[in-house]
Design an enzyme around this catalytic site. Structure first.
Site, short mmCIF file in Angstrom:
data_model
loop_
_atom_site.label_atom_id
_atom_site.label_comp_id
_atom_site.label_asym_id
_atom_site.label_seq_id
_atom_site.Cartn_x
_atom_site.Cartn_y
_atom_site.Cartn_z
N HIS A 63 68.84 -11.38 5.98
CA HIS A 63 68.24 -10.16 6.52
C HIS A 63 67.14 -9.72 5.57
CE1 HIS A 63 71.27 -8.66 3.72
NE2 HIS A 63 70.75 -7.44 3.77
N HIS A 65 66.49 -6.86 3.89
CA HIS A 65 66.61 -5.88 2.81
C HIS A 65 66.07 -6.50 1.51
CE1 HIS A 65 69.83 -3.08 4.75
NE2 HIS A 65 68.60 -2.66 4.96
N ASP A 67 66.86 -6.62 -1.60
CA ASP A 67 67.68 -7.38 -2.55
C ASP A 67 67.98 -8.79 -2.06
OD1 ASP A 67 69.29 -5.94 -0.64
OD2 ASP A 67 71.08 -6.46 -1.79
N HIS A 68 67.48 -9.12 -0.88
CA HIS A 68 67.67 -10.47 -0.34
C HIS A 68 66.34 -11.22 -0.13
CE1 HIS A 68 72.04 -10.04 0.70
NE2 HIS A 68 71.70 -8.77 0.50
N HIS A 140 75.18 -4.71 10.41
CA HIS A 140 74.47 -4.16 9.26
C HIS A 140 73.36 -3.25 9.80
CE1 HIS A 140 73.99 -4.20 4.98
NE2 HIS A 140 72.72 -4.59 5.02
N ASP A 211 75.11 -9.55 4.52
CA ASP A 211 75.79 -8.26 4.39
C ASP A 211 76.36 -7.85 5.74
OD1 ASP A 211 74.69 -8.46 1.91
OD2 ASP A 211 73.51 -6.62 2.02
N HIS A 269 78.34 -10.40 -4.00
CA HIS A 269 77.67 -9.17 -3.59
C HIS A 269 78.50 -7.94 -3.98
CE1 HIS A 269 75.50 -6.34 -0.87
NE2 HIS A 269 74.50 -7.20 -1.00
#
Length: 304
Positions: A63, A65, A67-68, A140, A211, A269
């Protein structure tokens, strides 16, 4: 094959954990690696491992976000600056193409290798001679997927005794026989490979979750896999907070492994609120439900 975790933290990096990135090393199958997510600092983590960016064949993003994905532009451009010309395919949800192309364009960067960007939906993502990858939608705040990787079954061993009993001489056609094909021998006989091949060797299977809060699709994604990788952002006591933000607790990850029939669970995570001293307690919350649970740390390697 091996899994190596480059980042195992949630949301923001901490002194003990970088943000999400996982490498699947296809050693023993082919000379290539696959990357799952690419959080900020991923290329710095790679520098502390034997991983070669030029050997990264595919990148799968769960996805969008930060942090990914915030490590993607740097990794791609460094790969070019190191002179790699090998093609790379990037898979991810809608918007990943705009993100990458905009970052490269606005920074005046360039690529020296062919980059194919595939914006995915649920279903089969890719399928080659050795692996099939399928994406499953998760729960999510933004569009998010988990990836199931299934290695195709391998042909069984040739039955040497039966070949000898039937006076089938050794020859280059053994390759065709092993793959179930019919061949014509020098004496004119036509034989069927399946008559001389043992049972197929089952391929390995792996589920890597993005996530997610608890979702009905989880057990389908991880059904019977050899290894399941699932987030465990918060502890059991913080279930409401975890779920409200689209995340899972330790116990919820373990329950998915239990209900899906997975053979092994690796949790990752973890929230930056947890220090190394907390890890044993969090791991025990999982193991109370699913005993075959392990916890990933940055640079941890797991054999498949």
């Amino acid at each position: 094959m091996q899994l190596q975790f480059l980042g195992t933290g949630a949301g923001t990096p901490s002194r003990e954990r970088n943000v999400t990135s996982i490498v699947l090393d296809l050693q023993g199958v082919r000379n290539a690696t696959w990357l799952f997510d690419c959080g900020e600092g991923t290329q710095h983590q790679i520098l502390r491992t034997p991983i070669k960016p030029g050997k990264i064949e595919k990148i799968f993003i769960t996805h969008l976000h930060g942090d990914h994905i915030f490590g993607l532009p740097g990794l791609l451009t460094s790969r070019s600056m190191n002179g790699s010309g090998d093609p790379l395919t990037l898979y991810g949800p809608a918007g990943i193409k705009t993100f990458v192309e905009t970052a490269i364009s606005l920074s005046g960067s360039w690529l020296t290798f062919p980059l194919e960007i595939v914006e995915i939906t649920a279903g089969e993502v890719c399928n080659d001679e050795q692996f099939r990858v399928t994406a499953y939608p998760l729960t999510h705040p933004v569009e998010c997927y988990g990836y199931r990787i299934d290695e195709h079954d391998k042909p069984g061993a040739l039955n040497a005794e039966k070949l000898a009993a039937d006076n089938v001489p050794a020859g280059p056609y053994f390759y065709d026989l092993k793959h179930g094909r019919s061949v014509t021998l020098d004496d004119g006989r036509v034989i069927n490979g399946w008559d001389y091949v043992g049972d197929k060797i089952p391929g390995r299977s792996l589920a890597i979750f993005g996530d997610t809060a608890p979702t009905e699709r989880a057990t389908e994604l991880a059904a019977g896999v050899d290894v399941m990788v699932h987030e465990a952002t918060l502890e059991v006591a913080m279930e409401e907070k975890a779920n409200s933000r689209g995340h899972s607790t330790t116990a919820q990850a373990a329950k998915v492994a239990q209900e899906s029939g997975a053979k092994r669970l690796i949790i990752t995570h973890l929230s930056s609120r947890y220090l190394r001293a907390d890890c044993e307690r969090l791991l025990k919350e999982c193991q109370a439900i699913f005993p075959h649970t392990e916890m990933a740390h940055d640079f941890a390697v797991f054999n498949l």
